[in-house]
Design a protein around this motif. Structure first.
Motif, PDB file in Angstrom:
ATOM      1  N   GLU A  66       0.825  -1.213   0.000  1.00  0.00           N
ATOM      2  CA  GLU A  66       0.000   0.000   0.000  1.00  0.00           C
ATOM      3  C   GLU A  66       0.857   1.260   0.000  1.00  0.00           C
ATOM      4  OE1 GLU A  66      -4.094  -1.196   2.341  1.00  0.00           O
ATOM      5  OE2 GLU A  66      -2.262  -1.029   3.525  1.00  0.00           O
ATOM      6  N   ILE A  67       1.922   1.248   0.796  1.00  0.00           N
ATOM      7  CA  ILE A  67       2.808   2.415   0.862  1.00  0.00           C
ATOM      8  C   ILE A  67       3.527   2.607  -0.472  1.00  0.00           C
ATOM      9  CG2 ILE A  67       4.854   3.392   1.981  1.00  0.00           C
ATOM     10  CD1 ILE A  67       3.927   1.943   4.558  1.00  0.00           C
ATOM     11  N   ASN A  68       4.040   1.501  -1.042  1.00  0.00           N
ATOM     12  CA  ASN A  68       4.713   1.587  -2.341  1.00  0.00           C
ATOM     13  C   ASN A  68       3.802   2.216  -3.388  1.00  0.00           C
ATOM     14  OD1 ASN A  68       6.928   0.312  -1.226  1.00  0.00           O
ATOM     15  ND2 ASN A  68       6.498  -1.682  -2.114  1.00  0.00           N
ATOM     16  N   LYS A  69       2.542   1.787  -3.407  1.00  0.00           N
ATOM     17  CA  LYS A  69       1.613   2.291  -4.422  1.00  0.00           C
ATOM     18  C   LYS A  69       1.309   3.772  -4.227  1.00  0.00           C
ATOM     19  CE  LYS A  69      -0.437  -2.152  -5.588  1.00  0.00           C
ATOM     20  NZ  LYS A  69      -1.615  -3.052  -5.461  1.00  0.00           N
ATOM     21  N   LYS A  70       1.328   4.249  -2.996  1.00  0.00           N
ATOM     22  CA  LYS A  70       1.121   5.680  -2.746  1.00  0.00           C
ATOM     23  C   LYS A  70       2.317   6.487  -3.259  1.00  0.00           C
ATOM     24  CE  LYS A  70      -2.025   5.204   1.179  1.00  0.00           C
ATOM     25  NZ  LYS A  70      -3.204   5.547   0.372  1.00  0.00           N
ATOM     26  N   VAL A  71       3.526   5.942  -3.106  1.00  0.00           N
ATOM     27  CA  VAL A  71       4.721   6.614  -3.614  1.00  0.00           C
ATOM     28  C   VAL A  71       4.682   6.666  -5.145  1.00  0.00           C
ATOM     29  CG1 VAL A  71       7.239   6.517  -3.794  1.00  0.00           C
ATOM     30  CG2 VAL A  71       6.119   5.947  -1.625  1.00  0.00           C
ATOM     31  N   ILE A  72       4.322   5.553  -5.761  1.00  0.00           N
ATOM     32  CA  ILE A  72       4.238   5.492  -7.229  1.00  0.00           C
ATOM     33  C   ILE A  72       3.197   6.488  -7.738  1.00  0.00           C
ATOM     34  CG2 ILE A  72       3.633   4.032  -9.202  1.00  0.00           C
ATOM     35  CD1 ILE A  72       4.647   1.630  -7.481  1.00  0.00           C
ATOM     36  N   TYR A 102      16.233  10.418  -4.106  1.00  0.00           N
ATOM     37  CA  TYR A 102      16.299   9.168  -3.325  1.00  0.00           C
ATOM     38  C   TYR A 102      16.737   8.004  -4.221  1.00  0.00           C
ATOM     39  CZ  TYR A 102      14.608   4.861  -1.210  1.00  0.00           C
ATOM     40  OH  TYR A 102      14.518   3.568  -0.755  1.00  0.00           O
ATOM     41  N   LEU A 103      16.174   7.917  -5.414  1.00  0.00           N
ATOM     42  CA  LEU A 103      16.524   6.820  -6.326  1.00  0.00           C
ATOM     43  C   LEU A 103      17.991   6.891  -6.744  1.00  0.00           C
ATOM     44  CD1 LEU A 103      13.288   6.682  -8.519  1.00  0.00           C
ATOM     45  CD2 LEU A 103      14.031   4.992  -6.817  1.00  0.00           C
ATOM     46  N   ILE A 104      18.523   8.106  -6.849  1.00  0.00           N
ATOM     47  CA  ILE A 104      19.967   8.245  -7.101  1.00  0.00           C
ATOM     48  C   ILE A 104      20.746   7.756  -5.887  1.00  0.00           C
ATOM     49  CG2 ILE A 104      21.852   9.909  -7.392  1.00  0.00           C
ATOM     50  CD1 ILE A 104      19.909  11.611  -9.064  1.00  0.00           C
ATOM     51  N   ALA A 105      20.307   8.157  -4.694  1.00  0.00           N
ATOM     52  CA  ALA A 105      21.017   7.808  -3.460  1.00  0.00           C
ATOM     53  C   ALA A 105      21.134   6.302  -3.254  1.00  0.00           C
ATOM     54  CB  ALA A 105      20.322   8.444  -2.254  1.00  0.00           C
ATOM     55  N   VAL A 106      20.093   5.556  -3.646  1.00  0.00           N
ATOM     56  CA  VAL A 106      20.133   4.092  -3.452  1.00  0.00           C
ATOM     57  C   VAL A 106      20.731   3.371  -4.654  1.00  0.00           C
ATOM     58  CG1 VAL A 106      18.190   4.115  -1.848  1.00  0.00           C
ATOM     59  CG2 VAL A 106      17.746   3.742  -4.291  1.00  0.00           C
ATOM     60  N   GLY A 107      21.145   4.127  -5.673  1.00  0.00           N
ATOM     61  CA  GLY A 107      21.810   3.513  -6.824  1.00  0.00           C
ATOM     62  C   GLY A 107      20.875   3.006  -7.901  1.00  0.00           C
ATOM     63  N   ALA A 108      19.577   3.337  -7.803  1.00  0.00           N
ATOM     64  CA  ALA A 108      18.614   2.877  -8.807  1.00  0.00           C
ATOM     65  C   ALA A 108      18.729   3.683 -10.096  1.00  0.00           C
ATOM     66  CB  ALA A 108      17.192   2.981  -8.258  1.00  0.00           C
ATOM     67  N   PHE A 118      12.811  13.789 -14.402  1.00  0.00           N
ATOM     68  CA  PHE A 118      12.346  12.565 -15.063  1.00  0.00           C
ATOM     69  C   PHE A 118      13.517  11.640 -15.374  1.00  0.00           C
ATOM     70  CE2 PHE A 118       8.966  15.649 -16.399  1.00  0.00           C
ATOM     71  CZ  PHE A 118       8.129  15.289 -15.345  1.00  0.00           C
ATOM     72  N   LEU A 119      14.166  11.234 -14.309  1.00  0.00           N
ATOM     73  CA  LEU A 119      15.400  10.447 -14.432  1.00  0.00           C
ATOM     74  C   LEU A 119      15.140   8.963 -14.646  1.00  0.00           C
ATOM     75  CD1 LEU A 119      17.509  12.151 -11.613  1.00  0.00           C
ATOM     76  CD2 LEU A 119      17.140  12.876 -13.984  1.00  0.00           C
ATOM     77  N   ILE A 120      13.890   8.544 -14.494  1.00  0.00           N
ATOM     78  CA  ILE A 120      13.585   7.140 -14.776  1.00  0.00           C
ATOM     79  C   ILE A 120      12.708   7.071 -16.018  1.00  0.00           C
ATOM     80  CG2 ILE A 120      13.810   6.440 -12.369  1.00  0.00           C
ATOM     81  CD1 ILE A 120      10.810   6.343 -12.145  1.00  0.00           C
ATOM     82  N   ASN A 121      12.839   5.972 -16.742  1.00  0.00           N
ATOM     83  CA  ASN A 121      12.089   5.862 -17.993  1.00  0.00           C
ATOM     84  C   ASN A 121      10.689   5.296 -17.754  1.00  0.00           C
ATOM     85  OD1 ASN A 121      12.254   2.938 -17.973  1.00  0.00           O
ATOM     86  ND2 ASN A 121      14.379   3.155 -18.662  1.00  0.00           N
ATOM     87  N   LYS A 122       9.903   5.279 -18.799  1.00  0.00           N
ATOM     88  CA  LYS A 122       8.502   4.853 -18.692  1.00  0.00           C
ATOM     89  C   LYS A 122       8.389   3.404 -18.217  1.00  0.00           C
ATOM     90  CE  LYS A 122       4.188   6.163 -19.466  1.00  0.00           C
ATOM     91  NZ  LYS A 122       3.567   7.261 -18.704  1.00  0.00           N
ATOM     92  N   ASP A 123       9.287   2.548 -18.712  1.00  0.00           N
ATOM     93  CA  ASP A 123       9.254   1.139 -18.299  1.00  0.00           C
ATOM     94  C   ASP A 123       9.489   1.004 -16.805  1.00  0.00           C
ATOM     95  OD1 ASP A 123       8.725   0.286 -20.864  1.00  0.00           O
ATOM     96  OD2 ASP A 123      10.824  -0.157 -21.347  1.00  0.00           O
ATOM     97  N   GLN A 124      10.450   1.752 -16.278  1.00  0.00           N
ATOM     98  CA  GLN A 124      10.720   1.715 -14.842  1.00  0.00           C
ATOM     99  C   GLN A 124       9.537   2.262 -14.046  1.00  0.00           C
ATOM    100  OE1 GLN A 124      14.385   3.970 -15.179  1.00  0.00           O
ATOM    101  NE2 GLN A 124      15.577   2.242 -14.402  1.00  0.00           N
ATOM    102  N   ASP A 129       8.084  -4.050  -9.621  1.00  0.00           N
ATOM    103  CA  ASP A 129       9.247  -4.690  -8.984  1.00  0.00           C
ATOM    104  C   ASP A 129      10.405  -3.698  -8.824  1.00  0.00           C
ATOM    105  OD1 ASP A 129       8.000  -7.115  -8.638  1.00  0.00           O
ATOM    106  OD2 ASP A 129       8.726  -7.958 -10.523  1.00  0.00           O
ATOM    107  N   PHE A 130      10.542  -2.769  -9.778  1.00  0.00           N
ATOM    108  CA  PHE A 130      11.565  -1.728  -9.680  1.00  0.00           C
ATOM    109  C   PHE A 130      11.346  -0.909  -8.413  1.00  0.00           C
ATOM    110  CE2 PHE A 130      12.439   2.822 -10.328  1.00  0.00           C
ATOM    111  CZ  PHE A 130      13.801   2.803 -10.592  1.00  0.00           C
ATOM    112  N   TRP A 131      10.093  -0.487  -8.189  1.00  0.00           N
ATOM    113  CA  TRP A 131       9.767   0.310  -7.011  1.00  0.00           C
ATOM    114  C   TRP A 131       9.899  -0.520  -5.732  1.00  0.00           C
ATOM    115  CZ3 TRP A 131       9.321   5.425  -7.409  1.00  0.00           C
ATOM    116  CH2 TRP A 131       9.017   5.978  -8.662  1.00  0.00           C
ATOM    117  N   LYS A 132       9.383  -1.716  -5.769  1.00  0.00           N
ATOM    118  CA  LYS A 132       9.414  -2.580  -4.581  1.00  0.00           C
ATOM    119  C   LYS A 132      10.838  -2.792  -4.089  1.00  0.00           C
ATOM    120  CE  LYS A 132       8.058  -7.212  -3.033  1.00  0.00           C
ATOM    121  NZ  LYS A 132       7.429  -8.492  -3.439  1.00  0.00           N
ATOM    122  N   LYS A 133      11.743  -3.079  -5.003  1.00  0.00           N
ATOM    123  CA  LYS A 133      13.145  -3.315  -4.644  1.00  0.00           C
ATOM    124  C   LYS A 133      13.795  -2.040  -4.099  1.00  0.00           C
ATOM    125  CE  LYS A 133      17.635  -4.242  -6.770  1.00  0.00           C
ATOM    126  NZ  LYS A 133      18.349  -4.482  -8.050  1.00  0.00           N
TER     127      LYS A 133
END
Length: 251
Positions: A66-72, A102-108, A118-124, A129-133
Motif C-alpha cells: 500500500e505504501i509503495n503504491k502511494k509513492v508510485i 532518493y533513487l539516485i542515493a540508493v543507486g537505482a 524525469f530520471l527514470i524511464n517509462k518502463d521503470q 518490482d523496480f519500485w518494490k526493490k
C-alpha cells in the motif's frame, strides 16, 4: 479500521464461506469486521495465517504494498503535472524531486544521468518490482516502521507521504556528504543499515556532476542591473573549482 472485510472481499468470500474456512461463526466474524468485538490474539493470528498477512496489517496497519503504491501514485502525479506544465498545482508532502534524488542515493538511477528531471524511464515507472526493490530502505526508518506495525494510528495518505518523505530525506542525507557518516559514527550507520549508501555517496557525486555542467547567462534587467541565469549543458563540463562559468566560455 481492521482489514478483515477487505481481505475477505479480495478473496471473494462470503462471511459464511470464511466461517467454514476458519471455523469461526459468521456472526462473530461480522462483529470482528465491524469492530463491535475484538478477536483474541490467537484468533488474530489464525486469521492472519489464513489470509497470508501480518497480524498488524490485519488489525489495520499499512502494508508495504500500500505504501509503495502511494509513492508510485505521487511520482505519476508529478510526471503528469510537469507534462501539462502545472507543477504549481501539486501540493503534497512528497514531491517528484525528492523521489528522484532518493533513487539516485540508493543507486537505482546513475548519478551521472544527463538530465535534471524525469530520471527514470517509462518502463521503470510502470515496473512495480523496480519500485518494490528500491523502496525497501525506507522501511528501516522509524516513522515508516510505525505505519507497518501500529494499526491504531489511523494514518491518512498525507501522514504516509510525510513519513516516506522523512525516510527518503534521511537516505539522501546519508548519500550527500561524508560529514553525515563522520558525525553519526559507524555504530549509528550500522544501526540504520545505511552503511552502503553512506559509502557510495551517490548524491554527493550527483551534486558534483551537476555543478561541473552548470553554466550561466548574464542577463540585463530593465533597471540596468545584471542577473546570472544558470543552465545545464551536459555536453560540456568545467573544473570543480568554485568559479562561476559563463556561456561564452563553453568550448
Amino acid at each position: 479500521m481492521n482489514n478483515i472485510k477487505k481481505l475477505r472481499e479480495n478473496k471473494k468470500l462470503t462471511l459464511m464461506e470464511l466461517s467454514k474456512e476458519v471455523q469461526i461463526p459468521n456472526n462473530t466474524l461480522s462483529q470482528y469486521e465491524n469492530e463491535k468485538r475484538k478477536p483474541k490474539l490467537e484468533t488474530w493470528q489464525a486469521l492472519a495465517d489464513f489470509f497470508g498477512v501480518s497480524v498488524p496489517y490485519l488489525q489495520g496497519a499499512y502494508s508495504k504494498d500500500e505504501i509503495n503504491k502511494k509513492v508510485i501514485a505521487s511520482y505519476n502525479e508529478y510526471f503528469e503535472a510537469y507534462n501539462i506544465k502545472k507543477l504549481f498545482l501539486i501540493v503534497q508532502p512528497l514531491n517528484g524531486w525528492t523521489i528522484e534524488d532518493y533513487l539516485i542515493a540508493v543507486g537505482a538511477v546513475p548519478f551521472d544521468t544527463p538530465k535534471t528531471h524525469f530520471l527514470i524511464n517509462k518502463d521503470q515507472m510502470e515496473d512495480y518490482d523496480f519500485w518494490k526493490k528500491n523502496l525497501e530502505p525506507i522501511y528501516k526508518n522509524v516513522a515508516v516502521k510505525w505505519l507497518l506495525e501500529k494499526p491504531g494510528i489511523n494514518a491518512t495518505k498525507e501522514d504516509v507521504l510525510k513519513a516516506v518523505n522523512s525516510a527518503m530525506n534521511t537516505v539522501i542525507a546519508y548519500s550527500s556528504s561524508t560529514t553525515v557518516s563522520r558525525n553519526l559514527g559507524a555504530d549509528e550507520i550500522i544501526h540504520f543499515d545505511y552503511s552502503s549508501i553512506a559509502e557510495n555517496q551517490f548524491m554527493h557525486k550527483r551534486y558534483n556532476f551537476l555543478d561541473m555542467h552548470e553554466w550561466n547567462d548574464d542577463e540585463e534587467l530593465p533597471d540596468g542591473s545584471h542577473q546570472l541565469i544558470p543552465f545545464y549543458d551536459f555536453n560540456h563540463s568545467h573544473p570543480l573549482d568554485g568559479e562561476i562559468y559563463m556561456r561564452d566560455e563553453i568550448k
